[in-house]
Scaffold this motif. Structure first.
Motif, short mmCIF file in Angstrom:
data_model
loop_
_atom_site.label_atom_id
_atom_site.label_comp_id
_atom_site.label_asym_id
_atom_site.label_seq_id
_atom_site.Cartn_x
_atom_site.Cartn_y
_atom_site.Cartn_z
N HIS A 28 0.83 -1.21 0.00
CA HIS A 28 0.00 0.00 0.00
C HIS A 28 0.86 1.25 0.00
N TYR A 29 0.36 2.31 -0.61
CA TYR A 29 1.08 3.57 -0.55
C TYR A 29 1.00 4.18 0.85
N ALA A 30 -0.19 4.25 1.40
CA ALA A 30 -0.39 4.80 2.74
C ALA A 30 -0.78 3.68 3.69
N MET A 31 -0.16 3.67 4.86
CA MET A 31 -0.56 2.76 5.93
C MET A 31 -0.61 3.55 7.23
N GLY A 32 -1.55 3.20 8.08
CA GLY A 32 -1.68 3.96 9.30
C GLY A 32 -2.57 3.30 10.31
N TRP A 33 -3.01 4.10 11.26
CA TRP A 33 -3.81 3.61 12.38
C TRP A 33 -4.94 4.59 12.70
N VAL A 34 -6.06 4.01 13.07
CA VAL A 34 -7.17 4.77 13.63
C VAL A 34 -7.60 4.05 14.89
N ARG A 35 -8.40 4.69 15.73
CA ARG A 35 -8.87 4.05 16.95
C ARG A 35 -10.31 4.44 17.25
N MET A 40 -17.67 6.01 21.27
CA MET A 40 -17.16 7.18 20.55
C MET A 40 -17.03 6.87 19.07
N GLU A 41 -16.86 7.93 18.28
CA GLU A 41 -16.62 7.75 16.85
C GLU A 41 -15.17 7.34 16.60
N ARG A 42 -14.96 6.69 15.49
CA ARG A 42 -13.61 6.31 15.10
C ARG A 42 -12.81 7.58 14.82
N GLU A 43 -11.54 7.61 15.27
CA GLU A 43 -10.71 8.78 15.06
C GLU A 43 -9.35 8.41 14.50
N PHE A 44 -8.81 9.33 13.72
CA PHE A 44 -7.50 9.17 13.10
C PHE A 44 -6.41 9.22 14.16
N VAL A 45 -5.38 8.36 13.99
CA VAL A 45 -4.23 8.37 14.89
C VAL A 45 -2.96 8.78 14.15
N ALA A 46 -2.61 8.05 13.08
CA ALA A 46 -1.37 8.35 12.37
C ALA A 46 -1.39 7.70 11.00
N THR A 47 -0.58 8.26 10.10
CA THR A 47 -0.42 7.68 8.78
C THR A 47 0.98 7.95 8.26
N MET A 48 1.45 7.09 7.37
CA MET A 48 2.79 7.23 6.81
C MET A 48 2.80 6.77 5.36
N GLY A 49 3.51 7.48 4.51
CA GLY A 49 3.67 7.08 3.13
C GLY A 49 4.71 5.98 2.97
N ARG A 50 4.78 5.44 1.78
CA ARG A 50 5.66 4.30 1.54
C ARG A 50 7.12 4.60 1.85
N TYR A 56 1.79 11.91 9.31
CA TYR A 56 0.88 12.77 10.05
C TYR A 56 0.43 12.07 11.32
N TYR A 57 0.23 12.85 12.37
CA TYR A 57 -0.29 12.35 13.64
C TYR A 57 -1.44 13.22 14.09
N ALA A 95 -5.16 1.16 5.48
CA ALA A 95 -4.28 1.32 4.33
C ALA A 95 -5.04 1.98 3.19
N GLY A 96 -4.30 2.62 2.29
CA GLY A 96 -4.97 3.28 1.18
C GLY A 96 -4.00 3.94 0.22
N LEU A 97 -4.53 4.87 -0.57
CA LEU A 97 -3.78 5.48 -1.66
C LEU A 97 -3.27 6.88 -1.37
N GLN A 98 -3.73 7.50 -0.30
CA GLN A 98 -3.35 8.88 -0.03
C GLN A 98 -2.82 9.05 1.38
N VAL A 99 -1.76 9.80 1.50
CA VAL A 99 -1.21 10.14 2.81
C VAL A 99 -1.74 11.53 3.18
N VAL A 100 -2.80 11.54 3.95
CA VAL A 100 -3.43 12.80 4.36
C VAL A 100 -3.69 12.78 5.85
N PRO A 101 -3.78 13.94 6.49
CA PRO A 101 -4.10 13.97 7.92
C PRO A 101 -5.57 13.71 8.16
N GLY A 102 -5.91 12.48 8.43
CA GLY A 102 -7.30 12.08 8.60
C GLY A 102 -7.51 10.71 8.00
#
Length: 119
Positions: A28-35, A40-50, A56-57, A95-102
């Motif tokens: 994957h290009y982008a891999m990260g974590w949410v919690r 509560m609603e799911r929230e973004f934790v971190a992501t990193m490009g390849r 982003y955190y 995981a996904g295609l874009q490294v964005v904050p969120g």
């Protein structure tokens, strides 16, 4: 079909550390974590490009959590230090295609691993 499998969750005391791992069956290009905390609603934790050049955190974990990747193993890690009770949640690999904050850059999700921070 892509499968993301997390490991490393558990019960720790405030101030302690945990390291989460997630291995994917694909690259994957982008891999990260949410919690998601209970109720509560799911929230973004971190992501990193390849390449690791873009990372982003969320403000709530910045300075305490560190994301890293091993592209040869299709694996992403989350080193969590100085854990707090408010970090208690189910942590999902993403995981996904874009490294964005969120969470907008993710389109594949793991099943989750529980992290509980309690004295």
């Amino acid at each position: 079909q892509v499968h993301l499998v997390e490991s490393g969750g558990g019960l720790v005391q405030p101030g302690e550390s945990l390291r989460l791992s997630c291995t994917s069956t694909a690259s994957h290009y982008a891999m990260g974590w949410v919690r998601q905390a209970l109720g509560m609603e799911r929230e973004f934790v971190a992501t990193m490009g390849r390449s690791g050049g873009r990372t982003y955190y969320s403000d709530s974990v910045k300075g305490r959590f560190t994301i890293s990747r091993d592209n040869a193993k299709n694996t992403v890690y989350l080193q969590m230090n100085n854990l707090k009770p408010e970090d208690t949640a189910v942590y999902y690999c993403a995981a996904g295609l874009q490294v964005v904050p969120g969470m907008g850059g993710f389109d594949a999700w793991g099943q989750g691993t529980q992290v509980t921070v309690s004295s």
